[in-house]
Design a protein around this motif. Structure first.
Motif, PDB file in Angstrom:
ATOM      1  N   ARG A 209       9.615  64.564  37.019  1.00 53.45           N
ATOM      2  CA  ARG A 209       8.828  63.636  37.839  1.00 53.45           C
ATOM      3  C   ARG A 209       9.689  63.037  38.952  1.00 53.45           C
ATOM      4  N   LEU A 210      10.898  62.614  38.608  1.00 56.17           N
ATOM      5  CA  LEU A 210      11.802  62.076  39.621  1.00 56.17           C
ATOM      6  C   LEU A 210      12.118  63.122  40.681  1.00 56.17           C
ATOM      7  N   ALA A 211      12.369  64.370  40.233  1.00 60.24           N
ATOM      8  CA  ALA A 211      12.670  65.440  41.198  1.00 60.24           C
ATOM      9  C   ALA A 211      11.491  65.667  42.137  1.00 60.24           C
ATOM     10  N   LEU A 212      10.267  65.619  41.609  1.00 62.22           N
ATOM     11  CA  LEU A 212       9.080  65.813  42.445  1.00 62.22           C
ATOM     12  C   LEU A 212       8.904  64.657  43.429  1.00 62.22           C
ATOM     13  N   VAL A 213       9.202  63.428  42.976  1.00 65.12           N
ATOM     14  CA  VAL A 213       9.101  62.272  43.872  1.00 65.12           C
ATOM     15  C   VAL A 213      10.091  62.407  45.026  1.00 65.12           C
ATOM     16  N   VAL A 214      11.336  62.740  44.697  1.00 62.48           N
ATOM     17  CA  VAL A 214      12.347  62.917  45.744  1.00 62.48           C
ATOM     18  C   VAL A 214      11.931  64.027  46.697  1.00 62.48           C
ATOM     19  N   ALA A 215      11.429  65.139  46.154  1.00 60.12           N
ATOM     20  CA  ALA A 215      10.980  66.244  47.015  1.00 60.12           C
ATOM     21  C   ALA A 215       9.847  65.802  47.928  1.00 60.12           C
ATOM     22  N   GLY A 216       8.926  64.973  47.406  1.00 61.17           N
ATOM     23  CA  GLY A 216       7.842  64.470  48.239  1.00 61.17           C
ATOM     24  C   GLY A 216       8.349  63.623  49.388  1.00 61.17           C
ATOM     25  N   PHE A 217       9.282  62.705  49.094  1.00 62.46           N
ATOM     26  CA  PHE A 217       9.874  61.875  50.146  1.00 62.46           C
ATOM     27  C   PHE A 217      10.590  62.738  51.184  1.00 62.46           C
ATOM     28  N   VAL A 218      11.341  63.719  50.715  1.00 66.06           N
ATOM     29  CA  VAL A 218      12.097  64.577  51.628  1.00 66.06           C
ATOM     30  C   VAL A 218      11.154  65.356  52.539  1.00 66.06           C
ATOM     31  N   CYS A 219      10.069  65.911  51.981  1.00 68.68           N
ATOM     32  CA  CYS A 219       9.125  66.678  52.798  1.00 68.68           C
ATOM     33  C   CYS A 219       8.467  65.795  53.856  1.00 68.68           C
ATOM     34  N   VAL A 220       8.090  64.599  53.462  1.00 69.49           N
ATOM     35  CA  VAL A 220       7.453  63.681  54.411  1.00 69.49           C
ATOM     36  C   VAL A 220       8.402  63.329  55.547  1.00 69.49           C
TER      37      VAL A 220
END
Length: 460
Positions: free
Chosen positions: A400-411
């Motif tokens: 979940r943390l990895a997905l959150v970080v990936a979401g922030f990075v993509c944005v």
């Protein structure tokens, strides 16, 4: 009218329900800093016509050297990041007291920041596509979208700082004020690299500079920088004195807003001179805090502060679009004045320009502000058709943390890719397609995660 009445009642209810422990001065400073940016952009921008008859826009600062010292007061982005540090520390601590963790805090923050931003992105992309269907010049469409996207430059920096907040707050709790001191040293090294080499050699200051100021908000929250004379006076006079030394004796320009043609810019990226001005501003804030806080607790002004803050991101995101729509309408009507910068007519024209821009922005806020106003309490609905394996991963802490970080990075990469693409490079949606896909993918991922609660057995 019913919608406005409901919004007014909502603002009044929020104002009346403000807990006694809330630091109201923080909300006032946030509102002042964003409104100052909006007014600054409107007042300092020069619109005219090029040799080919096309509209042009540039900064008036190169023609107004007398205004450069005033930027030490009106350049308030440091105040916003300082306030952000305090507010982020408060909300992160509250999340942990409720049994949450840094991941859930990041998701909550992402909703408040990205929902209103996605609205702007989709409207820009849709408007660009419609304009292309009506045979508008691709380069002109891209230029309009590029200008409307200017506020996203700031949001990229702030999203990165938010993403790093849990780690930086942990460093603050262990090392205290040594962290911003070290970051300030990195900013000074970046400035030296810019002076001795290429301007891009100091791009690390985009991160180090804003992080340094953000850390000072942590110090206010935990009492290391207490409001009052003891911390306020040294910061005010020390910061002001250092700013004078760096700009009058050192290599830094006086203006804290970038002026085209300067060898070294103070704002983008943040320079050591900007950090010294930020220190002086912080000192003034600490000196004023107690008196202003008492006033806000016994004044109707608090309801105005609540009203502005309930749509503050919408105001910021759409203020350049408001100016574009106004200038476009005046140009279409053949009623766009273009007096010479610094002339009496130019100064007089600032007054009706400010009034009309405010009215245009008010219309846009009335249209899109409800997305931000209701967003703080809005529950995202679970998207359908998501693979079960992804849902399972989203409910476990580490994936979940990895997905959150990936979401922030993509944005952030999406917004950065749009801002860095040349302002007249033709694109189908006004945005470069890869950047648009990256942004929307990141925003969708974060929305999905907000709608997918962390498994109860894994909550800390």
């Amino acid at each position: 009218m019913d919608g406005m009445g409901a919004a007014s009642r909502g603002v009044r209810r929020r104002a009346e329900q403000t807990p006694p422990s809330r630091e109201r001065f923080i909300d006032l400073l946030r509102g002042i800093s964003i409104l100052a940016v909006v007014l600054g952009h409107w007042l300092v921008t020069v619109v005219g016509y090029g040799k080919d008859g096309e509209l042009t826009a540039r900064s008036a600062l190169p023609d107004l050297p007398w205004a450069h010292p005033l930027t030490w007061v009106v350049q308030v982005m440091p105040v916003f990041f300082f306030v952000g540090g305090y507010a982020n520390a408060v909300s992160l601590a509250a999340e942990r007291r409720r049994g949450g963790n840094a991941t859930e805090w990041l998701l909550n923050r992402s909703g408040r920041l990205i929902r209103p931003t996605t609205t702007l992105v989709l409207v820009m992309a849709g408007g660009a596509l419609v304009a292309r269907l009506f045979d508008a010049a691709p380069a002109r469409v891209r230029l309009v979208v590029w200008f409307a996207s200017i506020p996203l430059w700031f949001l990229v920096a702030y999203l990165v700082v938010v993403l790093l907040t849990p780690a930086m707050y942990a460093l603050h709790r262990r090392y205290g004020l040594a962290v911003p001191v070290a970051l300030t040293g990195l900013v000074a090294a970046g400035d030296l690299a810019r002076l001795l080499g290429e301007p891009s050699w100091g791009n690390g200051n985009f991160l180090f500079g804003w992080l340094a100021i953000h850390q000072m908000g942590f110090a206010w929250y935990d009492g290391r920088l207490a409001p009052g004379i003891r911390a306020g006076l040294p910061l005010l006079f020390g910061g002001f004195g250092a700013s004078l030394l760096l700009t009058l004796v050192g290599p830094y320009p006086v203006s804290m807003i970038n002026v085209p043609g300067e060898r070294l810019h103070n704002m983008a990226p943040p320079s050591l001179a900007l950090l010294t001005v930020a220190a002086a501003q912080l000192g003034a804030v600490l000196l004023l805090r107690d008196r202003v806080e008492r006033w806000l607790r016994h004044s109707r002004a608090w309801m105005g502060v609540v009203a502005v803050n309930s749509v503050i991101l919408t105001i910021f995101l759409w203020h350049v679009s408001a100016a574009i729509l106004l200038i476009g309408a005046l140009n279409f009507a053949g009623a766009l004045p273009t007096p010479s910068v610094g002339s009496v007519a130019w100064y007089i024209w600032r007054i009706p320009l400010l009034i009309m821009s405010t009215l245009m922005l008010a219309l846009l806020v009335a249209t899109f502000g409800s997305i931000e106003f209701r967003g703080a309490r809005q529950q995202d609905r679970h998207p359908r058709g998501i693979p079960h394996s992804l849902v399972r991963a989203a409910t476990r802490p580490m994936p979940r943390l990895a997905l959150v970080v990936a979401g922030f990075v993509c944005v952030t990469l999406g917004m950065l890719g749009n801002s860095l693409l040349p302002s007249t490079s033709p694109t189908l949606f006004g945005w470069p397609t890869p950047a648009l896909i990256a942004y929307l993918s990141g925003a969708a991922a974060l929305r999905f995660l907000r709608a997918t609660p962390l498994a109860t057995s894994h909550r800390s």
